[in-house]
Design a protein around this motif. Structure first.
Motif, PDB file in Angstrom:
ATOM      1  N   THR A  38      22.404  34.839  11.688  1.00 26.20           N
ATOM      2  CA  THR A  38      22.357  36.023  10.828  1.00 26.20           C
ATOM      3  C   THR A  38      23.061  35.788   9.494  1.00 26.20           C
ATOM      4  OG1 THR A  38      24.452  37.010  11.540  1.00 26.20           O
ATOM      5  CG2 THR A  38      22.530  37.435  12.918  1.00 26.20           C
ATOM      6  N   ASN A  39      23.536  34.560   9.286  1.00 27.71           N
ATOM      7  CA  ASN A  39      24.284  34.277   8.061  1.00 27.71           C
ATOM      8  C   ASN A  39      23.555  33.302   7.146  1.00 27.71           C
ATOM      9  OD1 ASN A  39      26.719  35.821   8.085  1.00 27.71           O
ATOM     10  ND2 ASN A  39      27.388  34.588   9.835  1.00 27.71           N
ATOM     11  N   ALA A  59      14.824  33.967   9.600  1.00 23.82           N
ATOM     12  CA  ALA A  59      13.662  33.951  10.483  1.00 23.82           C
ATOM     13  C   ALA A  59      12.397  33.696   9.676  1.00 23.82           C
ATOM     14  CB  ALA A  59      13.567  35.263  11.245  1.00 23.82           C
ATOM     15  N   THR A  60      12.302  34.330   8.505  1.00 23.02           N
ATOM     16  CA  THR A  60      11.120  34.125   7.669  1.00 23.02           C
ATOM     17  C   THR A  60      11.005  32.663   7.267  1.00 23.02           C
ATOM     18  OG1 THR A  60      11.637  36.300   6.793  1.00 23.02           O
ATOM     19  CG2 THR A  60       9.858  35.101   5.721  1.00 23.02           C
ATOM     20  N   THR A  61      12.127  32.078   6.817  1.00 22.83           N
ATOM     21  CA  THR A  61      12.107  30.661   6.443  1.00 22.83           C
ATOM     22  C   THR A  61      11.645  29.811   7.612  1.00 22.83           C
ATOM     23  OG1 THR A  61      14.125  31.198   5.261  1.00 22.83           O
ATOM     24  CG2 THR A  61      13.461  28.892   5.291  1.00 22.83           C
ATOM     25  N   PHE A  62      12.227  30.074   8.780  1.00 18.84           N
ATOM     26  CA  PHE A  62      11.898  29.262   9.944  1.00 18.84           C
ATOM     27  C   PHE A  62      10.415  29.368  10.281  1.00 18.84           C
ATOM     28  CE2 PHE A  62      11.327  28.680  14.523  1.00 18.84           C
ATOM     29  CZ  PHE A  62      11.864  27.417  14.674  1.00 18.84           C
ATOM     30  N   PHE A  63       9.918  30.612  10.347  1.00 18.69           N
ATOM     31  CA  PHE A  63       8.528  30.780  10.791  1.00 18.69           C
ATOM     32  C   PHE A  63       7.508  30.384   9.730  1.00 18.69           C
ATOM     33  CE2 PHE A  63      10.655  33.341  14.036  1.00 18.69           C
ATOM     34  CZ  PHE A  63      10.072  32.786  15.154  1.00 18.69           C
ATOM     35  N   THR A  64       7.899  30.336   8.456  1.00 15.78           N
ATOM     36  CA  THR A  64       6.933  29.841   7.476  1.00 15.78           C
ATOM     37  C   THR A  64       6.923  28.315   7.451  1.00 15.78           C
ATOM     38  OG1 THR A  64       8.610  30.260   5.799  1.00 15.78           O
ATOM     39  CG2 THR A  64       6.767  31.790   5.867  1.00 15.78           C
ATOM     40  N   TYR A 240      20.807  25.787   7.066  1.00 18.56           N
ATOM     41  CA  TYR A 240      21.372  25.937   8.398  1.00 18.56           C
ATOM     42  C   TYR A 240      21.012  27.278   9.026  1.00 18.56           C
ATOM     43  CZ  TYR A 240      23.984  21.596   8.214  1.00 18.56           C
ATOM     44  OH  TYR A 240      24.324  20.280   8.166  1.00 18.56           O
ATOM     45  N   GLY A 241      20.733  28.286   8.191  1.00 16.95           N
ATOM     46  CA  GLY A 241      20.296  29.568   8.721  1.00 16.95           C
ATOM     47  C   GLY A 241      19.037  29.402   9.554  1.00 16.95           C
ATOM     48  N   ALA A 242      18.039  28.709   8.971  1.00 20.63           N
ATOM     49  CA  ALA A 242      16.790  28.471   9.685  1.00 20.63           C
ATOM     50  C   ALA A 242      17.024  27.561  10.894  1.00 20.63           C
ATOM     51  CB  ALA A 242      15.754  27.862   8.751  1.00 20.63           C
ATOM     52  N   VAL A 243      17.916  26.577  10.720  1.00 26.09           N
ATOM     53  CA  VAL A 243      18.223  25.683  11.836  1.00 26.09           C
ATOM     54  C   VAL A 243      18.795  26.488  13.009  1.00 26.09           C
ATOM     55  CG1 VAL A 243      19.714  23.793  12.599  1.00 26.09           C
ATOM     56  CG2 VAL A 243      18.572  23.647  10.404  1.00 26.09           C
TER      57      VAL A 243
END
Lengths: 274, 417, 304
Positions: A38-39, A59-64, A240-243
């Protein structure tokens, strides 16, 4: 009597404190991971320990960046096939080595244990050449095959089989059961807790396996979640947020399996036979 | 075999036939989705405008992962399963070229290298053939917090021509006045040592690639600086990359000395806009010392066994060796400084950046780029580097640099074979 | 115990035995033994990358003159001797405490303690680095509690660096080993415990004289596998120290360089010398084989 009760209570307080501290230390990094999801990256690096507002962004970064359904499907496929086959083939062997011991097989067993001892890094190149000859490079089969006959799990099953009550087998034989029937109808249900432990361990190992899938899998559409997290984490300025999102998601299946399997540790073996 | 499978098999066969008739797909392995991967995809789009059949497939793996995959594949001696183009960090160039002869395609017949920064070309040259398409540069700069340094009484003009001794003095004043350390430093990483050593034209190896530790003036001077930095206690210790980055993005330190690729990371903190400046890195006081050096950077290589070799080479040549506009785009979008010197005449390179108080930082960096001393990274840079890194903490205890050099030499000798 | 332990060795040909172990043996022969033989052959060659040539025993000679090899060997042994006993004792004690049916929150505690080994390596390494940096959580806490005056130099002092690695491995693998003990404890007849408890046998004595002997096969199993795991220790030292990255030492003065990390470096980080890397690998094989034999031997003797 009262002093006995007090002592009892004190010692049980000590037990709770000990286990509580162990549990806290164990759970702390996991909590940190969830908080991290969440950070923002810079807050994660600073070691911020409170929830932030970047969950949606992360989450958006990760899923895109990641084709999550495909990647998780790849991981699931490999893990499930590997787990089922490993449990079957390795428990058969562990049982076989213990029950049908012979001098020659004993030597083979020692030899097999030796294969555990060689570091995998030393085998990667020959194994890769072998997969090449089988035409299996960039297939999920190549990931699964070398892990299915696990000397480690065979060893575990053999050690656990030492606790398998002899009388049960003898009784089954008297009843006229064939050897394979004894294995599938008596041994497997009786050894539930052993299977449950092995299931958790094999599932976890397969799900998190990294080095070998990395070497044999070549294209984006074959990758597993562990490989994807590794490449996300290696940028010059890693997000690291997406990680963390990926890591939390990748942890859930193993946790689920653990929850589902741990019932087997609670119920004793003997209860299941009656 | 029933009818359905026959039909499927037939469909499969004709599919293969169609693919074969089309232009082969070019597969690239590289790391960092926001940098190399994105840039390579951009390059593919540029090339596809003039070559509509062109298909580029960029696969991203972590950098260490690519090296592992490449080494396993090349050692197995099989071409398929390998990409057509791969990104290799410059320090590892000679290691790959020499360990796997004939595995990479020489490009010197096709590419005009005169337009590139000379040190980038030299590092990928083996037996008079050049094997790389030079890509991003690691030309170094001294990034400093203007606000903190001016608080300590130092203006940008005071920082343009520093020596390392002067740098350490400034650091002490900065800490006294602002309470902040001058730099974040990881004693287990030899990056700063390499920057300082190369700025004076030195490396772990001489021009012929022979190990040169004892008697290496530049290395000795670099280690002396490292020792002073540690004993003067002007650094905030860092453990690993993330912590090191966190130290300057989090405002804990007053400066960072590293490669130009860090610019995007520095700029990731919008609230610090206007507070950063750049200057040439401090220099040594030995012969051949300069203000210019390099850290990291990487280049593209074409595999000799690639089925789409000619196409891959043409693609790299058309975009990376000729297209000045492409370099403007990747500079603006990704902060990537290429090694093609002509790129600096483009618009983007002349632009100023409000984050750095409207200084034309790209122009400045590309000036420095052309002046980076060429050195021979040799085959064994990683080996010696790990030994040097392991000995750096000893320097903090105030031991003699000569003794440390001797110890490094002894260990390195056994590794370099 | 005595009712189940003696196994009659059957010298005669037994088709059932082969049917049970056959599939596993065939797979191991193909995917393990064959590559192992191949790498054994490689250990007699030397050279960079594909430029290999036959070297006979040259690699062995190099081994005995290689200071880094001895550093790695020493470190590996330190980790093995210190870490394995701590971890297994902790796992055994925890498992037996968790096995008490009257304990509340058993499921939660069990899951919590198992969690670390599930955590991905990437998150784990970022976290441990950030906790152990000079002004990280650990030092801040220790100073805050008044345990130390100045922060502990986890990353710059060889002793503390090794301590940190040992903490990290123990943290990650205690819950894992606990699982094997818990599973095995289900096979122990509860009535034996009850009888002992009613007879007034204290808890620690029940643990030492009932639990431990009954778990012996599984304790042997975890000891051997932990020995193998520690002698092949790689993940922690590669990711928490800079040992796995292109530029970086495995801890100050290579204090966290293990044999496996050294093999890895020889294969992937350095100019690849597969022959020499294979030679170092066989040192591990040799050590593990000797240690496992000793462990089996020790376990066997006490049976009598």
């Amino acid at each position: 009597m009262t002093s006995y009760g007090l002592k009892q209570r004190l010692s049980s307080v000590a037990v709770y404190i000990f286990l509580g501290v162990m549990a806290f230390l164990s759970i702390f990094p996991f909590l940190w991971m969830i908080i991290g999801a969440t950070n923002t990256t810079s807050d994660i690096i600073k070691g911020k320990m409170s929830f932030g507002e970047a969950l949606v962004v992360n989450a958006t970064t990760f899923f895109t960046q990641v084709d999550a359904p495909l990647i998780f499907w790849n991981s699931a496929k490999i893990t499930i096939i590997a787990t089922v086959l490993t449990l079957l083939i390795s428990s058969l062997a562990g049982y076989g080595f213990e029950i049908f011991a012979s001098r020659f097989r004993e030597k083979l067993y020692t030899l097999m244990l030796l294969t555990l001892m060689i570091p995998f890094a030393a085998l990667m190149i020959p194994l890769f050449m072998l997969m090449k000859q089988f035409g299996l490079i960039n297939t999920h089969l190549a990931v699964v095959l070398p892990t299915v006959a696990s000397a480690f799990i065979i060893f575990y099953f053999r050690q656990s089989t030492k606790a398998f009550p002899h009388e049960l087998r003898d009784a089954a034989r008297v009843d006229g059961l064939k050897e394979w029937q004894i294995f599938f109808l008596i041994y497997m249900p009786v050894m539930r807790s052993t299977y449950a432990a092995a299931f958790i361990i094999v599932f976890m190992t397969a799900w998190n396996s990294y080095l070998w899938p990395l070497i044999v899998l070549q294209s984006n559409d074959m990758k597993t979640i562990t490989l994807v997290i590794s490449s996300l984490g290696s940028a010059y300025y890693p997000d690291y947020g997406a990680v963390m999102i990926g890591t939390v998601l990748a942890t859930i299946p193993t946790l689920f399996v653990f929850f589902a399997m741990q019932r087997q540790f609670v119920e004793g073996m003997l209860g299941s036979v009656k | 075999m029933n009818r359905k499978t026959v039909a499927l098999a037939f469909a499969g066969a004709s599919l293969i036939a169609i693919t074969a008739a089309q232009a082969a797909e070019v597969t690239v392995w590289c790391w960092d989705p926001n940098f190399n991967v994105a840039i390579m995809k951009e390059a593919g789009e540029v090339y596809a405008k003039t070559h509509p059949d062109f298909k580029l497939n960029v696969v991203d793996f972590a950098k260490a992962d690519i090296e592992r995959k490449l080494q396993t594949g090349l050692a197995s001696g099989v071409a398929d399963g390998m990409p057509d183009i791969v990104l290799i960090e410059d320090y590892g160039a000679q290691k790959f070229l020499q360990s796997f002869p004939d595995s990479f395609a020489p490009l010197s017949d096709k590419v005009d290298y005169s337009g590139f920064a000379p040190y980038k070309v030299a590092l990928a040259t083996l037996d008079d053939k050049v094997y790389s398409m030079p890509f991003d540069s690691g030309v170094t700069g001294f990034y400093y917090r203007k606000d903190l340094l001016s608080q300590a009484g130092f203006q940008p003009a005071d920082l343009q021509d520093l020596t390392w001794d002067k740098y350490i003095e400034i650091a002490k004043v900065v800490e006294e006045k602002t309470g902040k350390k001058m730099l974040a430093y990881d004693p287990n990483d030899a990056g700063l040592t390499r920057i300082i050593m190369q700025s004076a034209g030195g490396w772990y190896f001489d021009k012929d690639g022979n190990l040169s530790i004892e008697g290496n003036v530049a290395l000795k001077a670099a280690l002396e600086v490292i020792q002073k930095i540690q004993t003067a206690n002007i650094f905030r210790p860092a453990a690993g990359w993330a912590d090191w980055v966190g130290a300057f993005t989090g405002g804990e330190v007053a400066s960072v000395t590293t490669g130009v690729w860090i610019t995007g990371t520095v700029k990731s903190q919008p609230e610090q806009s206007g507070n950063w400046g750049i200057a040439p890195i401090p220099k040594l006081t030995i012969e051949g010392a300069t203000h210019y050096s390099n850290l990291g950077g990487s280049s593209w290589y074409v595999l000799a066994g690639s089925a789409a070799k000619d196409e891959a080479i043409d693609f790299l040549n058309e975009v990376y060796a000729k297209d000045v506009n492409f370099y403007q785009k990747i500079l603006v979008d990704r902060g990537a400084v290429g090694s093609l010197l002509a790129a600096r005449d483009g618009e983007a390179y002349k632009s100023t950046d409000p984050f750095f108080s409207n200084e034309p930082i790209w122009q400045t960096f590309s000036d420095w780029l052309s002046k980076v001393p060429s050195v021979n990274y040799g085959t064994f840079t990683n080996e010696v580097d790990s030994v040097v890194a392991a000995h750096q903490p000893e320097l903090a205890k105030g031991g003699s640099v000569d003794d440390v050099l001797k110890a490094i030499d002894e260990q390195a000798q056994t590794l370099v074979q | 115990m005595s009712a189940i332990s003696p196994r009659r060795l059957k010298p005669r040909f037994d088709v059932n035995g082969w049917l049970f172990v056959g599939p596993a043996l065939a797979l191991i022969a193909t995917f393990m033994v064959f590559p192992i033989l191949h790498s054994f052959w490689m250990s007699f060659q030397t050279g960079l990358g594909v430029r290999l040539s036959f070297a006979g025993l040259k690699n062995t000679y190099r081994l005995f003159n290689d200071p880094l090899f001895f550093t790695a060997l020493t470190n590996t042994f330190i980790f093995f001797l210190v870490q394995v006993p701590i971890m297994l004792t902790l796992a055994l004690v925890t498992a037996s405490l968790l096995n008490n049916p009257d304990l509340k929150f058993r499921g939660v505690l069990r899951t919590a303690i198992f969690l670390p080994c599930v955590t991905s390596l990437v998150a784990y390494s970022v976290l441990f680095k950030s906790m152990f940096v000079a002004n990280g959580l650990i030092n801040t806490t220790l100073i805050g509690l008044g345990i130390v005056d100045v922060g502990i130099p986890w990353m710059t002092d060889p002793f503390w660096c090794r301590t940190m690695i040992i903490i990290a491995i123990t943290w990650r693998w205690t819950g894992y080993n606990m699982i094997f003990y818990l599973a095995a404890m289900q096979n122990i007849d509860r009535s034996v415990y009850e009888a002992a408890r009613i007879d007034g046998v204290p808890t620690w004595a029940r643990f030492l004289h009932l639990t431990v002997p009954m778990l012996k096969p599984v304790i042997l199993f975890t000891t051997v596998t932990s020995t193998i795991g520690t002698l092949q220790l790689f993940d922690e030292v590669a990711t928490i120290t800079g040992g796995g990255s292109a530029s970086g030492a495995a801890g100050p003065g290579n204090s966290a360089l293990t044999l496996s990390l050294y093999i890895y470096n020889l294969t992937f980080k350095f100019a690849p010398n597969y022959g020499y890397a294979a030679t170092v690998s066989y040192v591990i094989v040799f050590l593990v084989a000797v240690l496992s034999f000793l462990q089996f031997y020790a376990a066997r003797e006490r049976k009598a």
